[in-house]
Design a protein around this motif. Sequence first.
Motif, PDB file in Angstrom:
ATOM      1  N   GLY A   1     -29.387  19.071  16.124  1.00 29.91           N
ATOM      2  CA  GLY A   1     -28.062  19.047  15.507  1.00 29.91           C
ATOM      3  C   GLY A   1     -28.105  19.551  14.076  1.00 29.91           C
ATOM      4  N   THR A   2     -26.939  19.813  13.542  1.00 32.83           N
ATOM      5  CA  THR A   2     -26.838  20.170  12.132  1.00 32.83           C
ATOM      6  C   THR A   2     -26.665  18.885  11.333  1.00 32.83           C
ATOM      7  OG1 THR A   2     -25.685  21.567  10.535  1.00 32.83           O
ATOM      8  CG2 THR A   2     -24.327  20.445  12.165  1.00 32.83           C
ATOM      9  N   ASP A   3     -26.665  18.984  10.007  1.00 29.33           N
ATOM     10  CA  ASP A   3     -26.368  17.833   9.170  1.00 29.33           C
ATOM     11  C   ASP A   3     -25.012  18.050   8.513  1.00 29.33           C
ATOM     12  OD1 ASP A   3     -26.901  19.761   7.280  1.00 29.33           O
ATOM     13  OD2 ASP A   3     -28.728  18.821   6.532  1.00 29.33           O
ATOM     14  N   LEU A   4     -24.536  17.019   7.817  1.00 25.87           N
ATOM     15  CA  LEU A   4     -23.218  17.119   7.196  1.00 25.87           C
ATOM     16  C   LEU A   4     -23.197  18.197   6.129  1.00 25.87           C
ATOM     17  CD1 LEU A   4     -20.396  15.909   7.229  1.00 25.87           C
ATOM     18  CD2 LEU A   4     -21.141  14.266   5.494  1.00 25.87           C
ATOM     19  N   GLU A   5     -24.315  18.389   5.460  1.00 25.59           N
ATOM     20  CA  GLU A   5     -24.388  19.446   4.451  1.00 25.59           C
ATOM     21  C   GLU A   5     -24.143  20.811   5.085  1.00 25.59           C
ATOM     22  OE1 GLU A   5     -28.206  20.764   2.481  1.00 25.59           O
ATOM     23  OE2 GLU A   5     -27.260  19.718   0.805  1.00 25.59           O
ATOM     24  N   GLY A   6     -24.732  21.033   6.268  1.00 18.91           N
ATOM     25  CA  GLY A   6     -24.515  22.298   6.961  1.00 18.91           C
ATOM     26  C   GLY A   6     -23.063  22.506   7.336  1.00 18.91           C
ATOM     27  N   VAL A   7     -22.408  21.450   7.820  1.00 19.88           N
ATOM     28  CA  VAL A   7     -20.985  21.534   8.156  1.00 19.88           C
ATOM     29  C   VAL A   7     -20.174  21.848   6.910  1.00 19.88           C
ATOM     30  CG1 VAL A   7     -19.009  20.266   9.073  1.00 19.88           C
ATOM     31  CG2 VAL A   7     -21.279  19.921  10.074  1.00 19.88           C
TER      32      VAL A   7
ATOM     33  N   GLU B   1     -17.820  25.152   6.409  1.00 18.55           N
ATOM     34  CA  GLU B   1     -16.361  25.030   6.335  1.00 18.55           C
ATOM     35  C   GLU B   1     -15.778  25.483   5.005  1.00 18.55           C
ATOM     36  OE1 GLU B   1     -14.486  24.461   8.792  1.00 18.55           O
ATOM     37  OE2 GLU B   1     -16.006  23.861  10.244  1.00 18.55           O
ATOM     38  N   THR B   2     -16.542  25.340   3.922  1.00 13.82           N
ATOM     39  CA  THR B   2     -16.017  25.699   2.602  1.00 13.82           C
ATOM     40  C   THR B   2     -16.406  27.096   2.173  1.00 13.82           C
ATOM     41  OG1 THR B   2     -17.934  24.740   1.448  1.00 13.82           O
ATOM     42  CG2 THR B   2     -16.046  23.280   1.875  1.00 13.82           C
ATOM     43  N   GLY B   3     -17.350  27.724   2.904  1.00 17.15           N
ATOM     44  CA  GLY B   3     -17.776  29.069   2.535  1.00 17.15           C
ATOM     45  C   GLY B   3     -18.672  29.114   1.321  1.00 17.15           C
ATOM     46  N   ALA B   4     -19.148  27.932   0.878  1.00  9.16           N
ATOM     47  CA  ALA B   4     -20.049  27.906  -0.274  1.00  9.16           C
ATOM     48  C   ALA B   4     -21.427  28.404   0.144  1.00  9.16           C
ATOM     49  CB  ALA B   4     -20.141  26.487  -0.840  1.00  9.16           C
ATOM     50  N   VAL B   5     -22.196  28.831  -0.825  1.00  7.32           N
ATOM     51  CA  VAL B   5     -23.534  29.353  -0.566  1.00  7.32           C
ATOM     52  C   VAL B   5     -24.528  28.213  -0.668  1.00  7.32           C
ATOM     53  CG1 VAL B   5     -25.317  30.962  -1.304  1.00  7.32           C
ATOM     54  CG2 VAL B   5     -22.904  31.607  -1.459  1.00  7.32           C
ATOM     55  N   ARG B   6     -25.274  27.998   0.401  1.00  7.23           N
ATOM     56  CA  ARG B   6     -26.281  26.929   0.417  1.00  7.23           C
ATOM     57  C   ARG B   6     -27.543  27.423  -0.272  1.00  7.23           C
ATOM     58  NH1 ARG B   6     -27.467  23.457   5.887  1.00  7.23           N
ATOM     59  NH2 ARG B   6     -28.611  21.721   4.927  1.00  7.23           N
ATOM     60  N   ALA B   7     -28.048  26.614  -1.206  1.00  7.75           N
ATOM     61  CA  ALA B   7     -29.252  27.000  -1.927  1.00  7.75           C
ATOM     62  C   ALA B   7     -30.433  27.069  -0.976  1.00  7.75           C
ATOM     63  CB  ALA B   7     -29.541  25.998  -3.044  1.00  7.75           C
ATOM     64  N   PRO B   8     -31.286  28.077  -1.112  1.00 11.59           N
ATOM     65  CA  PRO B   8     -32.456  28.172  -0.233  1.00 11.59           C
ATOM     66  C   PRO B   8     -33.423  27.033  -0.499  1.00 11.59           C
ATOM     67  CG  PRO B   8     -32.627  29.755  -2.018  1.00 11.59           C
ATOM     68  CD  PRO B   8     -31.258  29.155  -2.126  1.00 11.59           C
TER      69      PRO B   8
END
Length: 303
Positions: A280-286, A290-297
Motif C-alpha cells: 500500500g501507499t502511505d498518507l504522505e504519498g496520497v 492529490e496536491t501536486g506537491a513535489v515529494r523530496a527524494p
Amino acid sequence: METVIDVAGLTKTYGTVRALDGLTLSIPRGGVYGVLGPNGAGKSTLFRILLGLIRPSEGTARVLGGDIGDVAAMRRMGSMIETPRFPPFLSARQVLQWLAQAHGMGGSAQIDHWLDRVGLAEAADRRVRGFSVGMMQRLGVAAALMTRPDLVILDEPTSGMDPPGIQEMRALIRSLAADDGVTVILASHQLLEVQRVCDRVAILNKGRLVREGTVSDLMSDGEQLVLKVGPVDTALAILGARASLSGDGVRVAATRAEGPGLIRLLVQGGVDIHEARWVGTDLEGVFFTETGAVRAPEVDHAG
C-alpha cells in the motif's frame, strides 16, 4: 451520520486571493479528523470561520447544529489556532486560572487535572516567559480542553515538540476521542502522525476539497501487487502497460479483485510465481499525489 460541522459552498476572498473556493465538507461526530493541505490551502481560514473570528464571503457553515456565532454552540467548542500567546509574567497555573475566570468556571476548571494531562504538572508554577515552543503548545491544548468541549480544533498541536512529546500528544488526542467522547479536528504538517492518530482526513488544495475519507481507505486506494516471477520479460509482456519493473520483481497497478485473475493469466502463460504480496501507499504519498506537491527524494545515508 451525525455531523459536528457542515459547510457548503464556503468561499473567502482577500482582494483577488481566494483563500477558500466553494468548499463543501461534512465532518462526522466522534473520533479524530485531520484537515490537511500545503501552506495556503485554506486550513486556518476554515478554522477561523468556524470559530466566528472572520466571516465568509459566500456560503454557509454550521457547527454543532448552530450557525456560526451561535453562543450555545461556541461554548461547546475549544480551540488552539497556531502558537498560543499568554501573559509572560503568569505561571502555567495562573494562565489557566485567569482563563477559568474569563469562562465563568470558578473552581470547576480542574486545572491540576489538565496540567497533568498535557504533561505540565512539574512546570505548573513556572512563568511562561521561559517556556519552550512545545511547552506553550501543551499549555494551549490545556486551555482548549479545560472547558470540557464536545468539539476541539487543534492547529499544529505538536509544533516544537521532541519525539517523546509528540508521542504523548498523540496518546492524549486518541484518549480524548476514545475516553472523553470529544470530536478532535486536527491540522498538522506531520503526515506520519496524522496517519497514526486520525480516523478520517480531508485534503485541501487551493481552497478546495480534493480528497476525503478514512485513512485506511485512502491508503488502500494506492495499493499495488508486487510479484517475484520468472521469466520477468514474459510476465511484463502478459501484463502490459499496468506493470513495471520493481527491484528484482514486477509491480502491477491492480485492485485486489483483479489479483487472482492476473495470477492465473501469468501461470497460464508459463510464468512461475515465487511471491505475491500487496503493497500500500502511505498518507504522505496520497497527500503529494492529490496536491501536486513535489515529494523530496529519499536520502541515502550509506557511507
